[in-house]
Scaffold this active site. Structure first.
Site, PDB file in Angstrom:
ATOM      1  N   TYR A 111      68.138-136.988 -12.741  1.00  0.00           N
ATOM      2  CA  TYR A 111      68.341-135.746 -11.992  1.00  0.00           C
ATOM      3  C   TYR A 111      67.254-134.712 -12.301  1.00  0.00           C
ATOM      4  CZ  TYR A 111      72.764-138.139 -11.294  1.00  0.00           C
ATOM      5  OH  TYR A 111      73.717-139.085 -10.998  1.00  0.00           O
ATOM      6  N   GLY A 117      79.277-142.145 -14.168  1.00  0.00           N
ATOM      7  CA  GLY A 117      79.811-140.909 -14.727  1.00  0.00           C
ATOM      8  C   GLY A 117      79.677-140.700 -16.212  1.00  0.00           C
ATOM      9  N   CYS A 132      60.069-117.338  -8.817  1.00  0.00           N
ATOM     10  CA  CYS A 132      60.557-115.962  -8.660  1.00  0.00           C
ATOM     11  C   CYS A 132      62.068-115.909  -8.485  1.00  0.00           C
ATOM     12  CB  CYS A 132      59.850-115.299  -7.492  1.00  0.00           C
ATOM     13  SG  CYS A 132      58.092-115.250  -7.795  1.00  0.00           S
ATOM     14  N   GLU A 133      62.769-116.303  -9.497  1.00  0.00           N
ATOM     15  CA  GLU A 133      64.234-116.268  -9.541  1.00  0.00           C
ATOM     16  C   GLU A 133      64.605-116.066 -10.998  1.00  0.00           C
ATOM     17  OE1 GLU A 133      66.594-117.297  -7.023  1.00  0.00           O
ATOM     18  OE2 GLU A 133      65.202-118.121  -5.547  1.00  0.00           O
ATOM     19  N   TYR A 141      73.557-125.707 -12.832  1.00  0.00           N
ATOM     20  CA  TYR A 141      74.824-125.912 -13.559  1.00  0.00           C
ATOM     21  C   TYR A 141      74.921-125.055 -14.823  1.00  0.00           C
ATOM     22  CZ  TYR A 141      74.120-130.271 -10.951  1.00  0.00           C
ATOM     23  OH  TYR A 141      73.839-131.199  -9.986  1.00  0.00           O
ATOM     24  N   GLU A 177      78.607-148.097 -11.563  1.00  0.00           N
ATOM     25  CA  GLU A 177      77.469-147.417 -10.942  1.00  0.00           C
ATOM     26  C   GLU A 177      76.887-146.344 -11.858  1.00  0.00           C
ATOM     27  OE1 GLU A 177      79.249-145.656  -7.494  1.00  0.00           O
ATOM     28  OE2 GLU A 177      79.424-147.546  -6.418  1.00  0.00           O
ATOM     29  N   PRO A 178      76.490-146.662 -13.068  1.00  0.00           N
ATOM     30  CA  PRO A 178      75.922-145.616 -13.922  1.00  0.00           C
ATOM     31  C   PRO A 178      74.530-145.213 -13.453  1.00  0.00           C
ATOM     32  CG  PRO A 178      75.698-147.748 -14.984  1.00  0.00           C
ATOM     33  CD  PRO A 178      76.447-147.982 -13.704  1.00  0.00           C
ATOM     34  N   GLY A 179      74.232-143.941 -13.555  1.00  0.00           N
ATOM     35  CA  GLY A 179      72.894-143.453 -13.242  1.00  0.00           C
ATOM     36  C   GLY A 179      72.324-142.776 -14.469  1.00  0.00           C
ATOM     37  N   ARG A 180      72.878-141.581 -14.741  1.00  0.00           N
ATOM     38  CA  ARG A 180      72.404-140.756 -15.847  1.00  0.00           C
ATOM     39  C   ARG A 180      72.363-141.513 -17.178  1.00  0.00           C
ATOM     40  NH1 ARG A 180      73.786-135.173 -15.759  1.00  0.00           N
ATOM     41  NH2 ARG A 180      75.483-135.809 -14.402  1.00  0.00           N
TER      42      ARG A 180
HETATM   43  N1  LLP Z   1      78.321-143.303  -7.999  1.00  0.00           N
HETATM   44  C1  LLP Z   1      78.576-142.305  -7.135  1.00  0.00           C
HETATM   45  C2  LLP Z   1      79.354-142.578  -5.940  1.00  0.00           C
HETATM   46  C3  LLP Z   1      78.101-141.014  -7.411  1.00  0.00           C
HETATM   47  O1  LLP Z   1      78.368-140.028  -6.566  1.00  0.00           O
HETATM   48  C4  LLP Z   1      77.343-140.776  -8.587  1.00  0.00           C
HETATM   49  C5  LLP Z   1      76.833-139.447  -8.896  1.00  0.00           C
HETATM   50  C6  LLP Z   1      77.083-141.867  -9.450  1.00  0.00           C
HETATM   51  C7  LLP Z   1      77.593-143.112  -9.126  1.00  0.00           C
HETATM   52  C8  LLP Z   1      76.272-141.747 -10.701  1.00  0.00           C
HETATM   53  O2  LLP Z   1      76.820-140.859 -11.610  1.00  0.00           O
HETATM   54  P1  LLP Z   1      76.220-140.758 -13.092  1.00  0.00           P
HETATM   55  O3  LLP Z   1      76.464-142.084 -13.759  1.00  0.00           O
HETATM   56  O4  LLP Z   1      74.771-140.459 -12.989  1.00  0.00           O
HETATM   57  O5  LLP Z   1      76.987-139.663 -13.715  1.00  0.00           O
HETATM   58  N2  LLP Z   1      72.949-133.741 -10.065  1.00  0.00           N
HETATM   59  C9  LLP Z   1      74.029-133.830 -11.019  1.00  0.00           C
HETATM   60  C10 LLP Z   1      74.736-135.136 -10.972  1.00  0.00           C
HETATM   61  C11 LLP Z   1      75.359-135.439  -9.632  1.00  0.00           C
HETATM   62  C12 LLP Z   1      76.009-136.774  -9.607  1.00  0.00           C
HETATM   63  C13 LLP Z   1      76.514-137.105  -8.263  1.00  0.00           C
HETATM   64  N3  LLP Z   1      77.042-138.419  -8.157  1.00  0.00           N
HETATM   65  C14 LLP Z   1      73.495-133.521 -12.406  1.00  0.00           C
HETATM   66  O6  LLP Z   1      72.298-133.300 -12.568  1.00  0.00           O
HETATM   67  O7  LLP Z   1      74.271-133.437 -13.354  1.00  0.00           O
END
Ligand code: LLP
Length: 417
Positions: free
Chosen positions: A371, A240, A343-344, A317, A274-277
């Site tokens: 993402y 997050g 086309c949007e 968003y 669980e970081p992604g972004r």
């Molecule tokens: N863990 C779980 C259970 C999640 O649902 C998510 C993201 C993450 C970890 C990773 O979150 P992060 O660290 O990346 O914030 N498409 C959207 C983001 C959707 C995230 C959904 N869940 C965007 O482009 O902002």
């Protein structure tokens, strides 16, 4: 500019030691470009901050490119997945199944079977019904399924409503009040092995305070469970952490780690994040070329060759992303809407960008490491762009551009009447 991407004295924007202009010539546009050092740098920052107290399980949904997953696997990453497809990606990239956490609100029967067969570390159940299904599937093999419950702690993450997941009215997780009874049930079930507690309250968070508050609520629950003799191996606090897309000032990974580990410190459990972004967003850009410049009324537009199908965040968003010229110009800049060919009307990458551009100019859309490719579609029958990882002065094509054959793969005409 994104880490790994910077202007040099020649006024050109480089990805590590390669000018983006060279990449555009070699791979065409649009094209996702990732900087290896930037990915690894963010990874190490998390890793160093957490140390031996736990494990970082990278959220595959942010960017599931095989090469990128392979890079992280080699650094010792665990993985957070939300589908059988993501599990397959992790396994093909050489990830260790024993480091995989399966999140998500609607796991299918086959997906659960595959995950158990692969020997993943834990399934995070999001409802009583899902827990029941996991138990029934585990009974088939006679091997108890490792589970955690994903708790919805009802904390406001103060982010865009589409990416807030930890509020009471959201579809995610199990209400805190119902958790204890369900843990008791899982504890008694011979087909389930309780491993931990999980939660994820939302994404692109600009403050760690809600993350700390959620961790405190999990700590209270953990104490109550431990008192009842329910042993926990880990607490998974989700991901997050936000990133800088324009001029935001997000907290750093070490602040994130400190905020979520402090409330859990005396519990004697392993801590999973669980970081992604926060690992990949700023390590990537979407490289695009201006096709046309036009004016409608008083508004100036640059029509580029990347659209909302390649980068959905602005349309979905209303997200703002900085867009930088690949070659700096001395000409006067003017406020320009950067729009795609789809086309949007929502196919707008930036509403008002100060730019001095002419047709043919290259632009870099920032933050597209997360993402971006993972949310891309073929809408308007547009083949998806290639992905390139730059490593020093070398550029690796890690996913080729799709072709028309890719677009129609698996389709068939109806037989003649
Ligand atoms: N863990 C779980 C259970 C999640 O649902 C998510 C993201 C993450 C970890 C990773 O979150 P992060 O660290 O990346 O914030 N498409 C959207 C983001 C959707 C995230 C959904 N869940 C965007 O482009 O902002």
């Amino acid at each position: 500019m994104s880490a790994g991407f910077r202007y040099r004295e020649d006024g050109r924007l480089w990805a590590e030691d390669v000018p983006l202009e060279t990449l555009a010539q070699r791979f065409g546009t649009p094209c996702y470009v990732y900087a290896r050092s930037a990915i690894e740098d963010r990874w190490h920052r998390y890793q160093q901050a957490l140390g031996s107290r736990g494990r970082i399980c990278y959220a595959v949904k942010a960017n599931g490119n095989l090469a990128l997953l392979g890079l992280l696997a080699r650094q010792g990453a665990g993985f957070d997945i939300v589908s059988g497809g993501e599990l397959a990606r992790v396994l093909r990239a050489g990830g260790d199944p024993a480091s995989v956490i399966f999140s998500g609100v609607g796991k299918g029967t086959e997906e659960i079977r595959q995950a158990l067969a692969a020997g993943i570390r834990c399934l995070n159940a999001e409802s009583a019904a899902e827990l029941e299904r996991i138990s029934a599937i585990a009974a088939e093999s006679g091997q108890p399924a490792p589970v955690a419950l994903r708790i919805n702690p009802d904390v406001n993450p103060e982010t865009h409503p589409y990416i807030a997941t930890g509020l009471a009215e959201s579809k995610f997780g199990i209400p805190l009040e119902e958790a204890e009874a369900l843990y008791q049930q899982a504890h008694r079930d011979p087909n389930l092995a309780v491993r931990g507690i999980a939660c994820h309250i939302g994404s692109q968070l600009m403050s760690v305070a809600p993350l700390a508050e959620a961790a405190e609520r999990l700590a209270d629950l953990a104490r109550r469970l431990q008192e009842q003799g329910i042993a926990l191996e880990h607490i998974d606090v989700g991901g997050g952490l936000g990133v800088r897309y324009v001029d935001e000032q997000p907290p750093e990974p070490d602040e994130h780690v400190a905020a979520v580990t402090a409330p859990l410190a005396d519990l004697g459990v392993e801590i999973l994040l669980e970081p992604g972004r926060a690992i990949v967003a700023e390590a990537g850009i979407l490289l695009t070329r201006v096709e046309y410049c036009k004016r409608n009324g008083s508004k100036a537009f640059a029509v580029v060759d990347a659209g909302m199908n390649d980068y959905l965040r602005p349309a979905l968003y209303g997200a703002a992303h900085a867009i930088d010229p690949v070659i700096r110009s001395d000409g006067p800049s003017r406020t320009t809407a950067v729009v795609g060919p789809v086309c949007e009307s929502a196919d707008t990458l930036a509403e008002a960008c100060p730019l001095a551009v002419a047709p043919g100019a290259l632009l870099a859309v920032r933050g597209a490491g997360a993402y971006g490719a993972s949310m891309a579609s073929q809408y308007n029958a547009r083949p998806r762009p290639p992905e390139v990882i730059v490593d020093g002065d070398r550029a690796h094509l890690v996913r080729r551009r799709e072709t028309i054959d890719d677009l129609v793969r698996g389709e068939a005409l109806l037989p003649e009447d």
